[in-house]
Design a protein around this motif. Structure first.
Motif, short mmCIF file in Angstrom:
data_model
loop_
_atom_site.label_atom_id
_atom_site.label_comp_id
_atom_site.label_asym_id
_atom_site.label_seq_id
_atom_site.Cartn_x
_atom_site.Cartn_y
_atom_site.Cartn_z
N ILE A 177 0.84 -1.19 0.00
CA ILE A 177 0.00 0.00 0.00
C ILE A 177 0.88 1.25 0.00
N GLY A 178 0.55 2.21 -0.81
CA GLY A 178 1.32 3.45 -0.89
C GLY A 178 1.13 4.34 0.32
N GLY A 179 1.90 5.43 0.34
CA GLY A 179 1.78 6.40 1.43
C GLY A 179 2.74 6.19 2.56
N TYR A 180 3.54 5.12 2.51
CA TYR A 180 4.54 4.84 3.54
C TYR A 180 5.93 5.18 3.01
N GLU A 181 6.77 5.76 3.86
CA GLU A 181 8.16 5.96 3.49
C GLU A 181 8.85 4.63 3.18
N ALA A 182 8.43 3.59 3.85
CA ALA A 182 9.05 2.27 3.68
C ALA A 182 8.92 1.73 2.27
N ILE A 183 7.94 2.20 1.51
CA ILE A 183 7.75 1.69 0.15
C ILE A 183 8.98 1.96 -0.71
N ASP A 184 9.72 3.03 -0.40
CA ASP A 184 10.93 3.34 -1.18
C ASP A 184 11.98 2.24 -1.07
N ASP A 185 11.91 1.43 -0.01
CA ASP A 185 12.90 0.38 0.20
C ASP A 185 12.36 -1.01 -0.14
N PHE A 186 11.19 -1.07 -0.78
CA PHE A 186 10.62 -2.37 -1.11
C PHE A 186 11.57 -3.13 -2.05
N PRO A 187 11.81 -4.41 -1.77
CA PRO A 187 12.78 -5.17 -2.57
C PRO A 187 12.40 -5.25 -4.05
N LYS A 188 13.37 -5.07 -4.91
CA LYS A 188 13.14 -5.18 -6.34
C LYS A 188 12.72 -6.61 -6.67
N GLY A 189 11.66 -6.72 -7.47
CA GLY A 189 11.16 -8.03 -7.83
C GLY A 189 10.35 -8.70 -6.74
N GLY A 190 9.95 -7.93 -5.72
CA GLY A 190 9.24 -8.51 -4.59
C GLY A 190 7.73 -8.55 -4.74
#
Length: 376
Positions: free
Chosen positions: A106-119
């Motif tokens: 879900i968008g809106g979290y700073e953590a989304i910027d670190d989501f693993p590529k291909g995850g």
């Protein structure tokens, strides 16, 4: 034998006192009045000072939903941190949970910027899997599990959360997913979720709450597997203003009684017969929706009281997002003296009764007839 029994009683009372004080991470709990829980957010902006006052005065157990204040603060994490600070300034004993979806990116979290590529999850045909335009997370990947658990840890360590509300724990096993995922993939996803939550427990520590959305006592169900790791669960669609399927409701009552007696925290989410998706009702003035909810509360509240055990909390709203979905309404029943239950509920067919120190509860889950006689 009598000495052993006496020691057991003292130990049980000591444990209950510990929980009541919130010393072990549990929310404060008391039978003095109906124990309540709040679950909400406001995407546009922070809660007002008056709303922080209301939450702090009326609730000791709160989850701040996804997206809170992200439009003016820039992220859910920032909005959440401010809400926690303001609530705890007014009510230091309050336990406030960070909403974190276990399945969906879900968008809106700073953590989304670190989501693993291909995850992101793909179907057995290689197609991206989404819901409400949000990708599913492939929890069979260790990198995705680590990212989720690390984000939960940051929420506790840096944002002031007393724990994590783990949403959507059963999404991989529903029929629509079974059509596009292999049984082996679903098993790997569910195994990954259990591993992820266990890792999260280690990272946030034993005194922080982990509450899952979804409860089961079926050993094959992901909800039951997770409940061995988490502190408790929400039953999100327990009852509305009308009983619905009486067989299913009776099964839910029996299940919640069993889970509650095990000592788990339970959030019993009930509804006034409508929710935010009913466009015609949502067009009505807030005062009219509040009146409808006041008139409908007896059946949901009576059903809650039939199943309630220590650390079972009542939640009664018509939604989660925005300022007019019910959290900021209040009901006279919630201020009446309740007192501890005088025993378990008694069942006669589809009828249930239960006695509390200051209330007698009756509910018929076939007809919807219900009554709570309050005593001073």
């Amino acid at each position: 034998m009598r000495l052993i029994l006496a020691l057991s009683v003292v130990l049980a009372l000591s444990v209950q006192a510990l929980h009541a004080a919130g010393a072990d991470g549990h929310p404060p709990f008391s039978w003095g009045t109906v124990p309540v829980y709040a679950h909400l957010a406001n995407m546009s902006e922070d809660f007002t000072s008056e709303q922080h006052d209301f939450l702090a005065e009326h609730f000791d157990f709160i989850t701040i939903e996804k997206g809170h204040a992200k439009r003016n603060r820039g992220s859910t994490e920032k909005g959440f941190a401010i809400a926690v600070q303001e609530i705890k300034k007014r009510n230091p004993k309050a336990k406030v949970l960070f909403y974190w979806n276990s399945t969906i990116k879900i968008g809106g979290y700073e953590a989304i910027d670190d989501f693993p590529k291909g995850g992101e999850l793909v179907s057995k045909d290689g197609e991206p899997m989404t819901i409400f335009s949000c990708p599913f997370c492939d929890l069979s990947q260790k990198e995705v599990q680590d990212w989720w658990a690390d984000t939960a840890s940051v929420a506790v360590r840096e944002c002031g959360a007393d724990g994590i509300f783990i949403d959507a724990v059963g999404k991989f096993s529903i029929n629509s997913r079974r059509k596009v995922l292999t049984p082996e993939k679903i098993e790997a996803l569910n195994d990954g979720m259990v591993a992820m939550v266990k890792d999260t427990r280690g990272k946030v520590g034993p005194s922080k709450l982990l509450i899952q959305n979804g409860v089961s006592i079926d050993p094959e169900n992901i909800g039951d597997r997770l409940l061995k790791v988490t502190d408790g669960a929400m039953k999100e669609h327990f009852v509305s203003a009308q009983p619905g399927n009486k067989e299913q409701l009776a099964e839910s009552i029996e299940m919640l009684q069993e889970v509650g007696k095990s000592g788990k925290v339970l959030v019993i989410k009930t509804w006034p017969g409508f929710d935010w998706r009913n466009k015609e009702i949502m067009k009505k003035p807030r005062e009219e929706r509040a009146k409808m909810a006041r008139e409908a509360i007896t059946f949901p509240l009576a059903c809650y009281l039939i199943v309630a055990e220590p650390y079972s909390y009542f939640c009664y709203t018509w939604g989660y997002q925005g300022n007019d979905t019910g959290t900021f309404e209040w009901y006279p029943e919630l201020d009446k003296p309740l007192g501890p239950p005088q025993g378990d509920a008694k069942r006669d067919g589809w009828k249930y009764t239960r006695e509390f120190a200051h209330a007698s509860v009756y509910v018929d889950i076939e007809t919807g007839e219900s009554k709570i006689d309050w005593r001073e």
